[in-house]
Structures are given as structure tokens and as C-alpha cells.
Design an enzyme around this catalytic site. Sequence first.
Site, PDB file in Angstrom:
ATOM      1  CG  HIS A 229      41.969  73.264 -11.114  1.00  0.00           C
ATOM      2  ND1 HIS A 229      43.349  73.337 -11.107  1.00  0.00           N
ATOM      3  CD2 HIS A 229      41.679  72.054 -11.647  1.00  0.00           C
ATOM      4  CE1 HIS A 229      43.868  72.232 -11.586  1.00  0.00           C
ATOM      5  NE2 HIS A 229      42.873  71.426 -11.943  1.00  0.00           N
ATOM      6  CG  ASP A 353      32.207  55.826 -22.505  1.00  0.00           C
ATOM      7  OD1 ASP A 353      32.933  54.859 -22.779  1.00  0.00           O
ATOM      8  OD2 ASP A 353      31.591  56.485 -23.356  1.00  0.00           O
ATOM      9  CB  SER A 368      41.855  69.548 -14.548  1.00  0.00           C
ATOM     10  OG  SER A 368      41.820  68.790 -13.374  1.00  0.00           O
TER      11      SER A 368
END
Length: 406
Positions: A229, A353, A368
Site C-alpha cells: 500500500h 499459526d 505490511s
Amino acid sequence: MSPMTANKFFRRFLAVLLTAVLFFASGFFALRAALPDTFSVAPGEELTIESIPFLTAHSPQFSRTAPAGSTQDQSSSSHVLTVLGIPVKTVRTVTEERKVITACGMPFGIKMFSDGALVVAFSDLDTASGTRNPAKEAGLRLGDVIISVNGVQTRTNEELTQAIASAGGNTLQIVYRRENVTHSCALTPVKERDGENWRAGIWVRDSSAGIGTLTFVDPQSGVFGGLGHAISDSDTGTDLPLLSGEIVPVTITGCVKGSAGSPGELKGEFTSGTALGTVYSNELTGVYGKLADGVSIAGTELPVANMQEIALGEAEILTTTLGTTPHRYKVRIERVNMTAGDPNRNLMLRVTDPALLSATGGIVQGMSGSPILQDGKIVGAVTHVLVNDPTTGYGIFIENMLDAAS
């Protein structure tokens, strides 16, 4: 059964039948809208939509095309996608060689300098004539980018401050950019009551720095991509207009765990001022650039998955929660959106997990750009976390990032 009863039963039957027809028709229209017009396929492979297994591709009508000047063997076909033999949509498939890139997952620091002075706040001024704000009065808004004052290019806070001081109360001609459209306005600075300096009642930002995760490096060109992003200003949410930027090494030193309503965050420090590469683009789909000469990034070379090859179910993300070494963690792909209006939300993921959940609570800021892996391919990158559920987040197709990087 009397004629009246039979007539009533028949009307009810027609109503149920019509409802069923409308239900299935709306489903077909929704499915059609959820499918892109074009798919890429690797040579010798058939078109299969893994996330919609009941959809079948039929009867390719082969036609050979090649872009002007292209040296690649590229062809296109027309396929009819059906459900139970009922046509849903005709799509085009383009045959292209499958790309191989290096999946990274390492943390990196980003330093960016803005192409202009970004307006991030206003400050009303107490003057002899009352409360004033020259910037607001001139029509400036949060997120505007000031690019010149009286015809002189202005990119930094210092340059803008000097221009206002030098005007001596005279009106300034401001040129600024708003949503990629250039505008101009007249701004007249004022002095605060008992003040000596001319002021405009405005706060601006000209640079930014932060931590993210490197998604990939193209081993052939040295082009890299990360974040998934754009880098945006924390106060206004406006994407920073890039003048220049660089990436530097980072070590993750700890983590603030995420919880419902409170997104977590990786903590890290820049470990060297030596640039690993230059940032040339701050896009909706990520930040992109090129590695410096002689710099190499460790990672795993993996083939790129096309969007239709991504299946619902088990996958992994490659990310770093401590130090500099990335590790693989299990996630589950719960949704694949091939026509998302927001390209940062092509995938919905859930962290499964136990080790990652214990360390971070799920997806946190700083992750990110973490590559998403499935069936030996890189399929995308992590982009966002759901604020009310840190175990769940969004991802972007790796195809979208590679398109932006090229």
C-alpha cells in the site's frame, strides 16, 4: 381440490418458482461481476479458477496476438466460463511466461522526501483584529500540497517559512496540488497580537520515515517492491507525493501485541545509514524502487502465481517479528476477490499459526508487505489488519504489485 383452492395453489407455486429463478439469476449476475475480463496463464497450462471450483472453462477459440516490438511468445484465447454447463461469462486469457522473483519478508526502513509541502494542520492566530487563519481564508485544506510561492518552487517547511517571512505582510500567490489537480490562491500573512513574525496559520510536512516489510526483488533487474500500500501522512491520510526516497536496513527489536480495537505494532530501529536502494514510486499498491549497485537481498526465489491459481485454504506468510531474519507462519486464505475496487483487499487472511499469534496477536503494523506463499508460489502480500480482529487482515495480489513496479 376445489377450483378456488387449485388456483390459489397454482399462484403460490408460480411465486415460489419466480423467487427461485430470481435468486439463481441474481447469483449468476453476482458471479459474472466477480470475474475479471482477462486472465494470464503460463504456457501449456489450462485456465482453472481455484477459488471457484464449480466454475469450468470451455472451448477456447484460439487467436494469436503479440504486442508490437515484443520478443515474448504471447498468445490469447477466448474461454467461456460455465456452471453446470450454463454460460456465465466469456473471458480472454493471455499466455505469458511465468515470472520468478525473490520473496523477501525482511524488515526495511523507508525515508521519503515529499514533492511539495503537505498541509497537515491549521493553527488559528490571535491578532489585533481578532482570531484569523490566513491559510483557511485563502482556501487551503488538509492534504493540499504547496508546490510554489510567488513563482518560486517550494518543497520544504524551511522554504515555506522563509517565503512567508520575506513577504513582510504582502499577499503571496500560492500554487498547490489537490487530488492531482493544480490550483492557486492568494494568501496574506498576519502577525499575532504582540508578535513579531508574519504567520500563515499552517503546519506542513515535507518528509516521512517508517518501517515496513520488503515483499520482493526481481533478481534480473534489481527492482524491489514492498508494503503493498502507499505511504500516507498519519495526520491527513493523504498519500505522500514522492520527490525522492531510499530504503535502509532495519532490526526489529520488539512488538506491541494487537488486540480487538487496538492494532499492534512492530518496533524497530534503523541499523545503518547506508541506503540499500532508491525509491522511485509511492503507489496505491506499494513502494517501488531499485537496489543500489552491489546490493543483494536474501530470500527465496519463487514462481509468481496468477490470481486464478490462488485457492481458499492453507497458505503461509513470510515475515520478521524479531531481529532481521524472516520466518514462515501459517495462515488461511478465506476470500479471493479478483475484481476488488480496492486492490489492497484482493485477499482476506486469517492467522492460524500459534507461534505468530503468541508473539504478535496476529497481523500488526510493520508487517505490511509480508509475502503470502501457497503451493510453492508467491501469491501476494499482507496489506492491512482488521482493527476489531487482529487475527484477520487483507492482502494484495502479487500480480498487482508487479504491474505497478514495471
